[in-house]
Every structure is written in structure tokens, then in C-alpha cells.
Motif scaffolding. Structure first.
Motif, PDB file in Angstrom:
ATOM      1  N   PRO A   1       0.825  -1.213   0.000  1.00  0.00           N
ATOM      2  CA  PRO A   1       0.000   0.000   0.000  1.00  0.00           C
ATOM      3  C   PRO A   1       0.860   1.266   0.000  1.00  0.00           C
ATOM      4  O   PRO A   1       1.941   1.280   0.586  1.00  0.00           O
ATOM      5  CB  PRO A   1      -0.799  -0.091   1.303  1.00  0.00           C
ATOM      6  CG  PRO A   1      -0.526  -1.414   1.894  1.00  0.00           C
ATOM      7  CD  PRO A   1       0.649  -2.005   1.198  1.00  0.00           C
ATOM      8  N   ASN A   2       0.366   2.296  -0.656  1.00  0.00           N
ATOM      9  CA  ASN A   2       1.058   3.600  -0.704  1.00  0.00           C
ATOM     10  C   ASN A   2       2.499   3.463  -1.190  1.00  0.00           C
ATOM     11  O   ASN A   2       3.409   4.104  -0.666  1.00  0.00           O
ATOM     12  CB  ASN A   2       1.039   4.282   0.664  1.00  0.00           C
ATOM     13  CG  ASN A   2      -0.350   4.466   1.203  1.00  0.00           C
ATOM     14  OD1 ASN A   2      -1.275   4.779   0.462  1.00  0.00           O
ATOM     15  ND2 ASN A   2      -0.514   4.255   2.489  1.00  0.00           N
TER      16      ASN A   2
ATOM     17  N   ILE B   1      10.075   0.364   6.740  1.00  0.00           N
ATOM     18  CA  ILE B   1       8.961  -0.093   5.901  1.00  0.00           C
ATOM     19  C   ILE B   1       8.016  -0.968   6.719  1.00  0.00           C
ATOM     20  O   ILE B   1       6.795  -0.829   6.640  1.00  0.00           O
ATOM     21  CB  ILE B   1       9.487  -0.844   4.657  1.00  0.00           C
ATOM     22  CG1 ILE B   1      10.176   0.138   3.710  1.00  0.00           C
ATOM     23  CG2 ILE B   1       8.365  -1.597   3.951  1.00  0.00           C
ATOM     24  CD1 ILE B   1      10.951  -0.518   2.581  1.00  0.00           C
ATOM     25  N   ARG B   2       8.578  -1.863   7.521  1.00  0.00           N
ATOM     26  CA  ARG B   2       7.747  -2.741   8.354  1.00  0.00           C
ATOM     27  C   ARG B   2       6.861  -1.921   9.291  1.00  0.00           C
ATOM     28  O   ARG B   2       5.657  -2.156   9.398  1.00  0.00           O
ATOM     29  CB  ARG B   2       8.627  -3.696   9.163  1.00  0.00           C
ATOM     30  CG  ARG B   2       7.826  -4.738   9.949  1.00  0.00           C
ATOM     31  CD  ARG B   2       8.692  -5.527  10.909  1.00  0.00           C
ATOM     32  NE  ARG B   2       9.303  -4.692  11.931  1.00  0.00           N
ATOM     33  CZ  ARG B   2       8.655  -4.201  12.997  1.00  0.00           C
ATOM     34  NH1 ARG B   2       7.380  -4.443  13.167  1.00  0.00           N
ATOM     35  NH2 ARG B   2       9.288  -3.463  13.879  1.00  0.00           N
ATOM     36  N   LYS B   3       7.444  -0.922   9.940  1.00  0.00           N
ATOM     37  CA  LYS B   3       6.670  -0.079  10.859  1.00  0.00           C
ATOM     38  C   LYS B   3       5.583   0.695  10.123  1.00  0.00           C
ATOM     39  O   LYS B   3       4.456   0.810  10.600  1.00  0.00           O
ATOM     40  CB  LYS B   3       7.592   0.882  11.606  1.00  0.00           C
ATOM     41  CG  LYS B   3       8.404   0.209  12.674  1.00  0.00           C
ATOM     42  CD  LYS B   3       9.291   1.189  13.400  1.00  0.00           C
ATOM     43  CE  LYS B   3      10.121   0.487  14.458  1.00  0.00           C
ATOM     44  NZ  LYS B   3      11.010   1.411  15.159  1.00  0.00           N
ATOM     45  N   ARG B   4       5.921   1.243   8.961  1.00  0.00           N
ATOM     46  CA  ARG B   4       4.937   2.007   8.183  1.00  0.00           C
ATOM     47  C   ARG B   4       3.795   1.109   7.717  1.00  0.00           C
ATOM     48  O   ARG B   4       2.638   1.522   7.724  1.00  0.00           O
ATOM     49  CB  ARG B   4       5.609   2.674   6.986  1.00  0.00           C
ATOM     50  CG  ARG B   4       6.542   3.788   7.362  1.00  0.00           C
ATOM     51  CD  ARG B   4       5.831   5.106   7.587  1.00  0.00           C
ATOM     52  NE  ARG B   4       5.503   5.644   6.287  1.00  0.00           N
ATOM     53  CZ  ARG B   4       4.298   6.048   5.914  1.00  0.00           C
ATOM     54  NH1 ARG B   4       3.312   6.022   6.743  1.00  0.00           N
ATOM     55  NH2 ARG B   4       4.080   6.501   4.706  1.00  0.00           N
ATOM     56  N   LEU B   5       4.105  -0.124   7.333  1.00  0.00           N
ATOM     57  CA  LEU B   5       3.055  -1.048   6.910  1.00  0.00           C
ATOM     58  C   LEU B   5       2.162  -1.430   8.088  1.00  0.00           C
ATOM     59  O   LEU B   5       0.941  -1.542   7.934  1.00  0.00           O
ATOM     60  CB  LEU B   5       3.651  -2.288   6.250  1.00  0.00           C
ATOM     61  CG  LEU B   5       4.285  -2.053   4.881  1.00  0.00           C
ATOM     62  CD1 LEU B   5       4.944  -3.332   4.378  1.00  0.00           C
ATOM     63  CD2 LEU B   5       3.276  -1.542   3.877  1.00  0.00           C
TER      64      LEU B   5
ATOM     65  N   VAL C   1      -1.873  -0.804   8.221  1.00  0.00           N
ATOM     66  CA  VAL C   1      -2.839  -1.858   8.546  1.00  0.00           C
ATOM     67  C   VAL C   1      -3.710  -1.420   9.724  1.00  0.00           C
ATOM     68  O   VAL C   1      -4.932  -1.609   9.712  1.00  0.00           O
ATOM     69  CB  VAL C   1      -2.121  -3.193   8.846  1.00  0.00           C
ATOM     70  CG1 VAL C   1      -3.074  -4.210   9.451  1.00  0.00           C
ATOM     71  CG2 VAL C   1      -1.483  -3.738   7.577  1.00  0.00           C
ATOM     72  N   ALA C   2      -3.105  -0.821  10.740  1.00  0.00           N
ATOM     73  CA  ALA C   2      -3.866  -0.358  11.904  1.00  0.00           C
ATOM     74  C   ALA C   2      -4.900   0.695  11.490  1.00  0.00           C
ATOM     75  O   ALA C   2      -6.043   0.667  11.959  1.00  0.00           O
ATOM     76  CB  ALA C   2      -2.922   0.205  12.960  1.00  0.00           C
TER      77      ALA C   2
ATOM     78  N   LYS D   1     -10.793   2.013  10.247  1.00  0.00           N
ATOM     79  CA  LYS D   1     -11.822   2.443   9.301  1.00  0.00           C
ATOM     80  C   LYS D   1     -12.833   1.337   9.033  1.00  0.00           C
ATOM     81  O   LYS D   1     -13.967   1.601   8.683  1.00  0.00           O
ATOM     82  CB  LYS D   1     -11.177   2.873   7.983  1.00  0.00           C
ATOM     83  CG  LYS D   1     -10.385   4.147   8.103  1.00  0.00           C
ATOM     84  CD  LYS D   1      -9.735   4.511   6.793  1.00  0.00           C
ATOM     85  CE  LYS D   1      -8.887   5.756   6.941  1.00  0.00           C
ATOM     86  NZ  LYS D   1      -8.198   6.107   5.700  1.00  0.00           N
ATOM     87  N   ARG D   2     -12.396   0.116   9.210  1.00  0.00           N
ATOM     88  CA  ARG D   2     -13.253  -1.035   8.919  1.00  0.00           C
ATOM     89  C   ARG D   2     -14.361  -1.191   9.947  1.00  0.00           C
ATOM     90  O   ARG D   2     -15.443  -1.660   9.641  1.00  0.00           O
ATOM     91  CB  ARG D   2     -12.380  -2.285   8.883  1.00  0.00           C
ATOM     92  CG  ARG D   2     -13.077  -3.509   8.452  1.00  0.00           C
ATOM     93  CD  ARG D   2     -12.076  -4.612   8.301  1.00  0.00           C
ATOM     94  NE  ARG D   2     -12.765  -5.880   8.354  1.00  0.00           N
ATOM     95  CZ  ARG D   2     -12.198  -7.028   8.517  1.00  0.00           C
ATOM     96  NH1 ARG D   2     -10.905  -7.090   8.652  1.00  0.00           N
ATOM     97  NH2 ARG D   2     -12.881  -8.131   8.550  1.00  0.00           N
TER      98      ARG D   2
END
Length: 77
Positions: free
Chosen positions: A16-17, A61-65, A69-70, A75-76
Motif C-alpha cells: 500500500p502507498n 517499511i515494516r513499521k509504516r506497513l 494496517v492499523a 476504518k473497517r
């Protein structure tokens, strides 16, 4: 003088992004974006640089992903 060895960190397809994330990573960690030259290989993007920078970029990258997800989960519901 010996050249520093460079390492690649492949970016998973569907990240994403992706454009925003790649832009941040190449600026923050002084990396370059690469793509395969051999058209017989599956297409992928990767960032390339010295080991320390690539490892730091991987963690970033791991932290940003995880943050992405959070946000999606909030939003879900």
C-alpha cells in the motif's frame, strides 16, 4: 579503494502507498530504486544500498506497513 558492497531489499507486490513509501525510503536512507533488467524474471521493485541503510529501511517499511494496517482496521469497524 574497494567499493562498498550493495544489498537489495525487494518491495512486496501490492504494497500500500508504494510511491509515497519508496519516496520516503530513498530520501531518508540514501537508497536507489532498482527493477530487474532480465525480462524473463518476475517484475519487482527493490531499493539498493549499503547493508546498514537497507536494514534500517526494512525496519522503517515494516513499521509504516503496520501503521497502515492499523489505520485500515480502524476504518473497517
Amino acid at each position: 579503494m574497494a567499493e562498498k558492497k550493495e544489498y537489495d531489499l525487494r518491495i512486496p507486490p501490492g504494497t500500500p502507498n508504494l510511491e509515497e513509501l519508496l519516496s520516503e525510503v530513498i530520501k531518508k536512507f540514501d537508497l536507489k530504486v532498482i527493477a530487474p533488467k532480465d525480462l524473463d524474471e518476475p517484475y519487482y521493485l527493490a531499493v539498493r544500498g549499503d547493508l546498514e541503510s537497507v536494514q534500517a529501511a526494512k525496519e522503517y517499511i515494516r513499521k509504516r506497513l503496520e501503521e497502515t494496517v492499523a489505520e485500515m482496521e480502524k476504518k473497517r469497524y
